[in-house]
Motif scaffolding. Structure first.
Motif, PDB file in Angstrom:
ATOM      1  N   GLU A  43     -19.932  -0.015 -32.749  1.00  0.00           N
ATOM      2  CA  GLU A  43     -21.292   0.402 -32.436  1.00  0.00           C
ATOM      3  C   GLU A  43     -21.545   1.814 -32.957  1.00  0.00           C
ATOM      4  O   GLU A  43     -22.572   2.095 -33.559  1.00  0.00           O
ATOM      5  N   ARG A  70     -21.923   1.803 -36.650  1.00  0.00           N
ATOM      6  CA  ARG A  70     -23.220   1.268 -37.088  1.00  0.00           C
ATOM      7  C   ARG A  70     -24.347   2.260 -36.810  1.00  0.00           C
ATOM      8  O   ARG A  70     -25.247   2.431 -37.628  1.00  0.00           O
ATOM      9  N   GLU A  71     -24.293   2.879 -35.647  1.00  0.00           N
ATOM     10  CA  GLU A  71     -25.319   3.878 -35.326  1.00  0.00           C
ATOM     11  C   GLU A  71     -25.278   5.006 -36.346  1.00  0.00           C
ATOM     12  O   GLU A  71     -26.311   5.428 -36.860  1.00  0.00           O
ATOM     13  N   THR A  88     -21.133  -8.699 -40.388  1.00  0.00           N
ATOM     14  CA  THR A  88     -21.978  -9.530 -39.535  1.00  0.00           C
ATOM     15  C   THR A  88     -22.378 -10.753 -40.361  1.00  0.00           C
ATOM     16  O   THR A  88     -22.224 -10.769 -41.585  1.00  0.00           O
ATOM     17  N   ARG A  89     -22.894 -11.749 -39.704  1.00  0.00           N
ATOM     18  CA  ARG A  89     -23.329 -12.937 -40.444  1.00  0.00           C
ATOM     19  C   ARG A  89     -24.426 -12.564 -41.449  1.00  0.00           C
ATOM     20  O   ARG A  89     -24.474 -13.083 -42.559  1.00  0.00           O
ATOM     21  N   GLU A  90     -25.281 -11.648 -41.059  1.00  0.00           N
ATOM     22  CA  GLU A  90     -26.370 -11.252 -41.950  1.00  0.00           C
ATOM     23  C   GLU A  90     -25.817 -10.572 -43.204  1.00  0.00           C
ATOM     24  O   GLU A  90     -26.320 -10.773 -44.310  1.00  0.00           O
ATOM     25  N   ASN A 145     -34.143 -15.492 -45.789  1.00  0.00           N
ATOM     26  CA  ASN A 145     -33.600 -16.413 -44.774  1.00  0.00           C
ATOM     27  C   ASN A 145     -32.088 -16.206 -44.627  1.00  0.00           C
ATOM     28  O   ASN A 145     -31.328 -17.157 -44.533  1.00  0.00           O
ATOM     29  N   LEU A 189     -30.461 -18.517 -38.312  1.00  0.00           N
ATOM     30  CA  LEU A 189     -31.735 -18.897 -37.705  1.00  0.00           C
ATOM     31  C   LEU A 189     -32.580 -19.646 -38.719  1.00  0.00           C
ATOM     32  O   LEU A 189     -33.301 -20.574 -38.380  1.00  0.00           O
TER      33      LEU A 189
END
Lengths: 805, 297
Positions: A120, A123-124, A294-296, A711, A715
């Protein structure tokens, strides 16, 4: 079909033994890189470019560096000041910087890296880095990239020296084409002039995601003696070791790459991905560092090439294929990754496994300002099969010939020359085609179409549908030259260890290698332990990809085991006073062939040789295949590969005439696997490939707007789920033993993926009389194609819907 | 990213907490919030969790055959509840088609509605069932007809600080209902979702027709003006087609990767017709509603 092998002696090989890692995996105990925790470990995060193409004017990392928990912030500007560091990497061209230097080339290009106490905090802190960009005009697709005067994604290129087959490549200057493969055979223009029919079409296949369950993840740390230890989700540990050693100026012995179980790869985890930046942070902080996407982020790291294929075929009045001219354009994105090899290997198969005397192929690897594209199960072949098998079907249909019979008549046979001039051998493509056609009951109806479907009712509501059947074949060559090394250790108790750099990524390699060793040494499969890749102890292996492990590592392990067996037999022959050639190994015993009770147990053989417990006999082998490089101008080579693998698919589909939705009712897919080491695993590989490919055929597509992926998450990007699997789906093994394969085996990792899309597209054509040329076959595209083709009939249908009756 | 999680024990306390910090956000199942966070939208510093409020997930019989569903009931709880299955099988049928069972075990019905996403499945069946949303704010409690609840893209009638506490489903007339979810793949959001409810008289003629569509406008659409055409008519293919034309004229699709504006309008028409016919067939086979037995599925 021919069969070779060990006959009745084959007990471990040729049987569907259960997976050696099965229980561990289904109970959740198997450890992956993501489970790796090293004491004192920091977590890394990347700041990525929001622009497709821009010059980096200034980076201010001040606020990030002082953010609580942050240990290090690194930018591209820092890289160039690090002495002894070569910041560029890449398996074909060293075109990718560990972090963007001077400019960014795609939305998602890593610009800065942070290591901090928690994920975290990292990332921040990354979000606190301020970057000033000067936006440059971008090339967002292949057409834009090829335009004269288009902005250049890379101003200069440096070939990598990692692989023999890629050493000779030269980028064209001052264009975005980083590699152009040419094949010239015969006189195409003359043949077209003589052709009775000429077919010319353009087919497209979109960018798609690998979507491995486990995202990319790397942990790096420096241990005693300055050893850089990297444990990573990679399919190519030996290459990663080489690359890190070069980047950081270290001897190969000072880089240790380990790979535990991999949570799926499909090509996404080939070559260097997160390893350079994670290692850099570990060296910078002298702390262990973990970076997990991350998945993204996964979606912008690597994908399957978007491809446009222009294909033109000249056909004689009797159906003979006289000439084929193919131009294939590969959108390789911002960095070449392994794309030049994709463009080469798929390029030379782009005319298909047909007897065609005149062939011209141009295959272009094109840089664009999109995320990088690379290896994806099938390595570009499914995209070119989509083109040539759709068109071959169109030819048969136009000539009024049965598509199966037409293919049978023109497919290459043993000894025929491929487009590269390579003589074909061990090629059961016709058998594969026949097997799938039989499975879906081909022949009940002209040109593959089923009898008109009865009205289908759902929830009491009638739906109007049409059904059709289609087939397709595909061919791919094994990567050559390529190298696999292995060490086999037999222990005094009759158990054995295999040291191999083949990555167990779900494909079943641990079980397969254990079966080969068990067979060769006459020991039990569960007693063979396959040591996972650890470059400190496991020998070099080119890569776990390209359907090469069974053939290459299988042979290396088999030869290494044979060397152990020689030692075992030498000892036993002394004690038994019999020629070693007469000895056999089975059930943990060494015995005389024609007198089975005359023998020794393995512990007894060891006892005869060593006066200590727990001793080992060791055998090593390196298996290497060779190839003759394709000619730069003509693409010709007498030996472009040692092994071809071929497959075929057949589909029966139902198309809803009101929605355009395609349902696959029946699907069969066959692969020539040589002689299967583990038939059940082979079928699972074929099935897995088919299901993945069905998703890519019907709905998978990465959408970009202005260079931005729109995309890039689960999701909005769907992969095939259980309920997308056809109600009847049959994987079929076709056995054509390979003379050089271990126990006659070939390989099966990609074969099932080659021909799926084309078979479904051909079935849709059989149902509707409409040929779709763009994947995926979304219902909207199908409906549109139906209406464009027959506006009058569509209008009538519309009236029927609304009118009386 | 750090945030404070506040865990009130009553609705009044929750509303009060929000009044003190207008930037705080109510947390129910959290599935939508998590998605927004992953898409890079900053999470609010303060989350007011409704999950610890006793009784907010109860499902009870309403007066005269209706239902009351607590806003914090998960989609799975609602889908499986015997009262729901018996009285409004249409809702259970629709919920079965939402996402996957793991999501349904976490996402709540109240959260689903409050999120206001245009492509969710549950609003369509709830619209045809005439559901009422009960919302509580600092000023008190009020009821909002679901038909007036959805205002636009991620926009609902809820005022800042108002929280959905309950959904009231009035008794349905004896009828047949269905929800058709049309998706490009099995795990996807709908390209179009169509819910229909058809009540027939003793002669098999239409007494009432209700139809709602999702994913074909910025907000779910309850189709208007069907009864004028349908009342007293048998539900023929022709009538269903004419009603579907009315529906297609009322949608305003925003093209997305699941279909262009053109395609979605076409599919709104196709699935409106199919849903109406399927609902009518069920109404003929054995209507559910006041005092009737379970439907023939």
């Amino acid at each position: 079909m021919t069969r070779t092998g060990e006959g009745r002696d084959a007990r471990a090989v040729g049987r569907s033994v259960p997976r050696v890692d099965g229980a561990e995996k289904v109970t959740g105990r198997a450890a992956y890189v993501t489970d790796c925790v090293v004491p004192g470990m920091l977590h890394a995060a990347l700041l990525r470019s929001p622009l497709p193409h821009a010059r980096i004017r200034r980076i201010d990392a001040g606020r990030a560096a002082t953010h609580p928990g942050v240990s290090a912030v690194v930018t591209g500007a820092d890289l160039v000041q690090m002495p002894g560091l070569d910041p560029y990497f890449g398996p074909a061209f060293q075109d990718q910087a560990i972090l963007a230097i001077d400019k960014v080339r795609f939305v998602g290009d890593p610009v800065a890296a942070v290591a901090a106490a928690t994920r975290e905090a990292a990332r921040e802190a990354a979000q606190l880095i301020e970057v000033e960009y000067e936006e440059l005009s971008a090339v967002l697709d292949v057409q834009a990239a090829l335009r004269a005067g288009a902005p250049l994604v890379h101003e200069r290129l440096r070939p990598s020296q990692a692989f023999a087959d890629l050493m000779g490549i030269e980028a064209e200057r001052q264009t975005n084409v980083c590699y152009h493969f040419k094949l010239r055979r015969g006189d195409v223009e003359r043949a077209f002039a003589e052709a009775a029919h000429v077919f010319e079409d353009t087919y497209t296949s979109p960018a798609a995601q690998h979507a491995p369950l486990e995202p990319h993840v790397t942990v790096a740390w420096v241990t005693e003696g300055g050893l850089l230890h990297v444990t990573s989700s990679t399919q190519s540990p030996s290459y990663v070791r080489l690359s890190l050693a070069r980047i950081f100026g270290l001897p190969l012995s000072k880089v240790r790459v380990t790979v535990p179980y991999l949570g799926g790869g499909y090509g996404a985890k080939t070559y260097d991905k997160l390893e350079p930046v994670t290692a850099l942070l570990a060296l910078r902080t002298r702390r262990p560092v973990k970076l997990q996407l991350t998945r993204e982020e996964e979606f912008v790291t690597i994908h399957k090439h978007a491809v446009t294929t222009r294909i033109r075929t000249g056909v004689a009045a009797d159906g003979r294929l006289l000439a084929r001219e193919v131009a294939v354009y590969w959108d390789s994105g911002a960095y070449a990754d392994i794309a030049p090899r994709v463009v080469h290997k798929s390029g030379y198969t782009a005319a298909g496994p047909y007897a065609i005397p005149n062939v011209k192929i141009d295959s272009y690897c094109v840089y664009t300002n999109r995320p990088p594209a690379g290896a994806f199960r099938g390595f570009g072949v499914p995209q070119v099969v989509w083109a040539y098998e759709s068109q071959t079907d169109a030819i048969a249909t136009r000539l009024g010939l049965d598509p199966v019979a037409y293919r049978r008549a023109h497919l290459l046979r043993e000894g025929d020359l491929f487009a590269t001039g390579t003589p074909m051998r061990s090629l059961a493509v016709i058998e594969c085609l026949d097997a799938v056609a039989r499975e879906i009951e081909w022949g009940s109806g002209l040109a593959g179409s089923s009898p008109p479907a009865p009205e289908v009712r759902e929830a009491g509501v009638p739906r109007r549908v049409l059904r059709g059947k289609g087939v397709a074949v595909g061919i791919k060559a094994a990567l050559a030259p390529s190298i696999s090394g292995a060490t086999v250790m037999l222990n005094a108790d009759g158990s054995a260890s295999v040291l191999s750099s083949t990555v167990e990524m779900g494909q079943g390699s641990d079980t397969l290698l254990a079966q080969i060793v068990a067979e060769a040494l006459g020991v039990r499969v569960p007693d063979v332990q396959v040591v996972h890749p650890d470059t400190a102890v496991t020998p070099y292996d080119t890569i776990t990809a390209a359907t090469r492990s069974t053939f290459h590592m299988g042979n290396a392990v088999l030869q290494a085991a044979a060397r152990v067996r020689e030692q075992l037999f030498a000892i036993a022959s002394d004690r038994l006073e019999v020629d070693p050639d007469l000895l056999r190994a089975r059930d943990g015993r060494v015995f005389v062939a024609e007198a089975e009770d005359r023998g020794l147990t393995i512990p007894e053989v060891f006892g005869a040789a060593f006066q200590a417990a727990g001793t080992t006999l060791v055998g090593e082998a390196v298996y290497q295949t060779s190839a003759i490089p394709t000619d730069h101008e003509t693409g010709q080579s007498e030996r472009v590969t040692v092994m071809w693998f071929v497959g075929a698919s057949a589909a029966e589909v139902e198309v809803d005439l009101e929605t355009g939705q395609v349902r696959v009712l029946r699907f069969a897919t066959a692969a020539d696997v040589g002689r299967p080491i583990n038939p059940h695993h082979c079928r699972q590989q074929i099935l897995g490939s088919a299901v993945t490919s069905i998703g890519q055929t019907l709905f998978e597509c990465l959408h970009f707007e202005g260079g931005q992926l729109t995309n890039g998450s689960f999701l909005d990007y769907m992969i095939a789920g259980y309920r997308d699997v056809p109600p009847i789906i049959t994987p079929i093994i076709v056995e054509r033993a390979h003379p050089e394969g271990p126990y006659g085996a070939k390989g099966v990792g990609e074969t099932g993926a080659l021909s799926v899309a084309a078979a479904i597209g051909n079935a849709v054509h059989a149902a509707l009389g409409v040929r779709l040329r763009d994947l995926p076959l979304t219902p909207e595209r199908v409906l549109q194609a139906m209406r464009e083709r027959e506006p009058a009939r569509a209008a009538r249908r519309g009236q029927v819907e609304r009118g009386p009756g | 990213m750090g945030f404070d999680l506040l865990e009130p024990r009553t609705v009044a306390e929750a509303v009060e907490l929000h009044a003190r910090d207008g930037n705080a956000v109510f947390l129910a199942g959290g599935t939508a919030l998590l998605i927004l966070q992953r898409q890079g939208l900053p999470l609010p510093r303060r989350l007011i969790s409704l999950r610890g409020i006793p009784g907010l997930d109860e499902i009870t019989a309403g007066p005269g055959g209706g239902l009351r569903i607590g806003a914090l009931a998960t989609l799975r709880q609602v889908e499986r509840h015997p009262l729901v299955v018996r009285r409004v099988p249409l809702l259970a049928e629709a919920l079965r088609q939402v996402a996957n069972v793991r999501v349904r075990h976490t996402a709540t019905l109240g959260g689903n509605l409050a999120h206001g996403d245009y492509r969710l499945d549950p609003p369509a069946p709830l619209l045809v069932l005439g559901a009422q949303v009960r919302a509580v704010g600092i000023g008190g409690e009020r009821e909002i007809a679901l038909a007036a609840f959805f205002r636009g893209l991620f926009e609902t009638a809820l005022q800042p600080g108002e929280v959905v506490t309950e959904l009231a489903i009035p008794p349905t007339p004896p009828s047949g209902g269905t929800y058709l979810k049309y998706a490009l793949s099995s795990n996807d959001w709908p390209c179009v979702g169509a819910a229909a409810l058809v009540a027939l008289d003793d002669h098999g003629r239409c007494r009432e027709v209700r139809l709602a569509l999702t994913a074909v406008a910025a907000a779910p659409v309850l189709v208007r003006g069907l009864d004028e055409l349908a009342r007293g008519e048998p539900v023929s293919d022709r009538l269903a087609a004419r009603l579907a034309d009315i529906a297609a004229a009322q949608v305003e699709p925003v093209g997305d990767q699941r279909g262009s504006e053109w395609y979605k309008r076409e599919m709104a028409r196709v699935f409106a017709r199919r849903a109406l016919l399927a609902a009518a067939r069920r109404a003929e086979a054995g209507p559910v509603g006041d005092g009737t037995k379970e439907p023939v599925a």
